[in-house]
Motif scaffolding. Structure first.
Motif: not given
Length: 506
Positions: A387-400
């Motif tokens: 999704v074009y305006n979605c950045n959720l995966c980066g917000k969820m990643c616990p290790t960076g």
């Protein structure tokens, strides 16, 4: 206090399991307010804040410790003081195993004797050792064996698709259907090719409790092994009063097989502080108190040497199976992913990014990045799109492994490039109009444009044909064109992992 210790433990298990499910299932998009930026009700990364195994291996493999793991120091301190409190009172995966062990214990007819300590219980220490050695060698395999990572991954990749099947059957009441959608699923497109594999693994792990109580915790869990070693010098442990006659009544109730009836050979490093033994003791001769004598953990030098050899062999097997990234067109990483070598060291294969991906774009990989990349997230535009305006995966990643991007940064992040198969694209193959890919392209200006050419349609009539073209400078590889392509069986437009079409941009 002794009388209520089991009930306190049970309350603690229920509360932490409920907290786990609350965080997991609430990690869905929050639709309560209007916003162009997608937001979640909760964050899965909080689950890993109390995981010292993931914290340790992430630190060794990356030389960095994300701030989210600070709380894992509390777990370490609790273990050093009280023993394996985490295993018996907190761990949600342990609580699930405890529940199935309880059922198994009730129906099991052949009560097995627990008079000697089974050496196979030391396996978890060797597994922990191998995981740490590999992480020191910059290969992070903790995510395959860490209990919280396994639980999150299996629920996200297997359990949620099962719930979606039930939801789509429409056999529940309207209110229950709404509850499932808005509080459990969060979306209606959850599909993973590897769901049966994860389901099989999950069911086998639970079924093993019918063979031995808390089989995973006693024999396999590397986090349990780590906490067992940390509890070696714990000053608080199970004690025996002088009137203990080692009758063994407590042994059958001990799910940890720590041999609580043996005064001089009690395995305190195996004890999960379940306190079933206290209630089972007919002479009230057991209590939990101060004893500074270190626990005995009898690890064989030969087995330890074998573990080292297996870890070293594993290192070379994994490394020789590594693929060249530039030669793997399906290796499309989530937006914000760090450089591939660093990604493999950092990602713990927890599946959190897949859980929150709103359009089912991310899925567990097989061998797109070699053996080392197994179950890491990759984008697959056959089943969804980014999704074009979605950045959720980066917000969820616990290790960076996936860096958190702002929405504007994410919109400019290139993860792949689209290519057109002119043999299958309708305007090229049949001379008819089709503007689906251009219509759905979200970039501005659009990465897909048209060339107007004179030609003939499939009936031989001359006409002007609009043929789609890709502008590699604008394409970010979101995959929506491939997903929406009307040529469903094998889309006429497809993504590959190469950036900017392989064109070197100035």
């Amino acid at each position: 206090m002794k009388k209520y210790s089991r009930y306190l433990r049970l309350i603690s298990q229920i509360l932490f399991l409920a907290l786990f499910f609350y965080i997991f299932f609430n990690s869905i998009i929050d639709n309560s307010g209007f916003s162009l930026e997608l937001k979640l009700k909760s964050k899965i990364e909080y689950i890993f804040a109390i995981d010292p195994l993931v914290a340790l291996t992430t630190f060794f493999s990356t030389y960095k410790l994300p701030a989210v793991f600070i709380l894992s120091a509390v777990v370490i301190m609790l273990t050093v003081i009280f023993g394996r409190l985490f295993c018996g009172w907190i761990c949600p995966f342990g609580t699930i195993h405890h529940f199935f062990s309880f059922i198994a214990h009730k129906i099991r007819k052949d009560k097995y004797e627990k008079t000697e300590y089974p050496k196979y219980q030391n396996l978890k220490y060797y597994i922990f050792t191998a995981v740490v050695i590999l992480s020191i060698m910059r290969i992070n395999v903790s995510g395959y064996l860490d209990p919280l990572s396994i639980l999150v991954k299996c629920l996200a990749v297997f359990f949620l698709p099962v719930v979606l099947i039930i939801y789509n059957m429409n056999i529940l009441s309207g209110s229950m259907q709404d509850f499932l959608f808005y509080n459990v699923l969060g979306r209606d497109n959850i599909y993973y090719e590897q769901a049966p594999l994860f389901g099989t693994i999950f069911i086998i792990l639970l079924a093993l409790n019918f063979y031995r109580n808390r089989f995973w915790c006693k024999y396999l869990c590397p986090l349990g092994g780590m906490l067992g070693l940390l509890s070696k010098y714990s000053p608080l442990k199970l004690q025996h009063k002088a009137n203990c006659n080692s009758c063994g009544s407590c042994s059958d109730k001990c799910y940890a097989d720590a041999l609580p009836f043996k005064k001089n050979n009690f395995k305190s490093s195996e004890c999960m502080l379940l306190f079933n033994c206290l209630a089972a003791c007919p002479s009230d001769s057991l209590y939990y108190g101060l004893n500074i004598k270190p626990a005995e953990i009898d690890l064989s030098k030969r087995a330890t040497a074998k573990t080292l050899g297996i870890a070293l062999s594993g290192f070379f097997v994994i490394k020789t199976g590594k693929k060249a990234v530039a030669k793997t067109p399906q290796l499309i990483r989530p937006p914000g992913s760090v450089q591939e070598n660093k990604f493999l060291k950092t990602c713990i294969r927890c599946g959190a990014c897949m859980k929150v991906c709103p359009e089912n774009f991310l899925a567990p990989s097989l061998f797109e990045s070699g053996i080392e990349g197994l179950w890491t997230p990759v984008g697959n535009a056959d089943y969804g799109y980014c999704v074009y305006n979605c950045n959720l995966c980066g917000k969820m990643c616990p290790t960076g492994a996936i860096e958190e991007l702002s929405v504007e940064e994410k919109k400019k992040t290139v993860i792949a490039t689209a290519f057109i198969d002119e043999n299958r694209c309708l305007p090229y193959a049949y001379g008819v109009d089709c503007i689906v890919c251009e219509e759905h392209c979200p970039t501005s200006p659009k990465a897909i444009y048209f060339d107007r050419v004179k030609g003939k349609n499939y009936k031989g009539r001359s006409r002007e044909i609009k043929q789609p073209k890709i502008n590699p400078e604008e394409c970010i590889g979101c995959g929506i064109c491939q997903y929406k392509c009307p040529v469903k069986d094998k889309p006429a437009i497809y993504m590959t992992s190469i950036k900017n079409g392989g064109v070197i941009l100035s």
